[in-house]
Design a protein around this motif. Structure first.
Motif, mmCIF file in Angstrom:
data_model
loop_
_atom_site.group_PDB
_atom_site.id
_atom_site.type_symbol
_atom_site.label_atom_id
_atom_site.label_comp_id
_atom_site.label_asym_id
_atom_site.label_seq_id
_atom_site.Cartn_x
_atom_site.Cartn_y
_atom_site.Cartn_z
ATOM 1 N N GLU A 1 0.797 -1.269 -0.031
ATOM 2 C CA GLU A 1 0.214 -0.002 0.033
ATOM 3 C C GLU A 1 1.037 1.444 0.234
ATOM 4 N N GLY B 1 -9.820 -0.233 4.653
ATOM 5 C CA GLY B 1 -9.100 0.975 4.021
ATOM 6 C C GLY B 1 -7.992 0.598 3.243
ATOM 7 N N TYR B 2 -7.753 -0.583 3.107
ATOM 8 C CA TYR B 2 -6.509 -0.937 2.122
ATOM 9 C C TYR B 2 -7.061 -0.967 0.433
ATOM 10 N N ARG B 3 -6.529 -0.447 -0.264
ATOM 11 C CA ARG B 3 -6.781 -0.272 -1.555
ATOM 12 C C ARG B 3 -7.121 -1.524 -2.279
ATOM 13 N N HIS C 1 -11.680 10.122 1.225
ATOM 14 C CA HIS C 1 -10.483 10.928 1.460
ATOM 15 C C HIS C 1 -10.275 10.697 3.254
ATOM 16 N N TRP D 1 -8.132 8.554 4.867
ATOM 17 C CA TRP D 1 -6.826 8.491 5.517
ATOM 18 C C TRP D 1 -6.173 9.676 4.745
ATOM 19 N N GLU D 2 -6.042 9.830 3.752
ATOM 20 C CA GLU D 2 -5.435 11.029 2.866
ATOM 21 C C GLU D 2 -6.277 11.262 1.820
ATOM 22 N N ASN E 1 -7.743 10.898 -2.026
ATOM 23 C CA ASN E 1 -7.838 9.835 -2.659
ATOM 24 C C ASN E 1 -7.515 8.498 -1.964
ATOM 25 N N THR E 2 -7.842 8.306 -0.601
ATOM 26 C CA THR E 2 -7.627 7.104 0.035
ATOM 27 C C THR E 2 -8.649 7.103 0.897
ATOM 28 N N HIS E 3 -9.518 6.176 0.349
ATOM 29 C CA HIS E 3 -10.994 5.932 1.091
ATOM 30 C C HIS E 3 -10.929 4.712 1.987
ATOM 31 N N HIS E 4 -12.122 4.855 2.992
ATOM 32 C CA HIS E 4 -12.352 3.654 3.822
ATOM 33 C C HIS E 4 -13.551 3.232 3.523
#
Length: 180
Positions: free
Chosen positions: A32, A142-144, A163, A165-166, A168-171
């Motif tokens: 990741e 939360g891992y792509r 967004h 986690w940051e 473009n990093t979704h949960h």
């Protein structure tokens, strides 16, 4: 992979499972692009060890693990568990999840990934939940890479915290009835 043994963990598995958890967590964080988050890796590792201890101490009443074992070598190559939904799921879903446990710790050894082991474990867990007359389950990620897998298996998530986690990093969170 067709010839795997799925069973409950034993107290003699604890050390091997601790090592297995750490190996998979490190590998996942590396894939990741999160290797710098060493403290988060250790936090996740501590949580998984705690969940395993809860399972063994309660004989599966508080947390319930299944392990996949390579029959020829006896090596643990996968895990899955269920238990009370985590705080993020509870806060987000905002409904009574008493009879809706979270499925988690779906880990497959890096050398055995992409061979259907996670699917075998997931099917065993669904059968276990159905046998126990549990009407539904939830799951989050939360891992792509895991999100891609879960979207193929479960469809569109019920909730996508964009967004989270940051940028473009979704949960993502799923809630499904059993059988689904």
């Amino acid at each position: 992979m067709k010839n795997i043994l799925v069973r409950r963990p034993k107290s003699t598995d604890v050390q091997a499972l601790h090592q297995f958890f750490f190996l998979v967590i490190q590998d996942t964080f590396a894939k990741e692009g999160l290797t710098e988050l060493v403290e988060d890796q250790h936090t996740e590792w501590a949580m998984k060890k705690h969940y395993l201890a809860m399972d063994l101490a309660s004989q599966g009443q508080q947390r319930f693990f299944l392990v996949a074992v390579e029959p020829k070598t006896g090596e643990i190559i996968g895990t899955i568990e269920y238990g009370e939904a985590n705080a993020l799921i509870q806060q987000t879903i905002q409904e009574d999840l008493t009879n809706c446990p979270e499925i988690g710790t779906v880990y497959v050894h890096p050398s055995y990934q992409q061979r259907g082991i996670g699917t075998v474990l997931f099917r065993h867990m669904l059968t276990t939940l159905e046998t126990q007359q549990i009407p539904s389950f939830c799951l989050d990620s939360g891992y792509r890479q895991a999100q891609i897998v879960w979207q193929k298996k479960l469809g569109k998530p019920d909730v996508c915290l964009e967004h989270y986690w940051e940028p473009n990093t979704h949960h993502m969170i799923w809630k499904r009835s059993i059988p689904f």
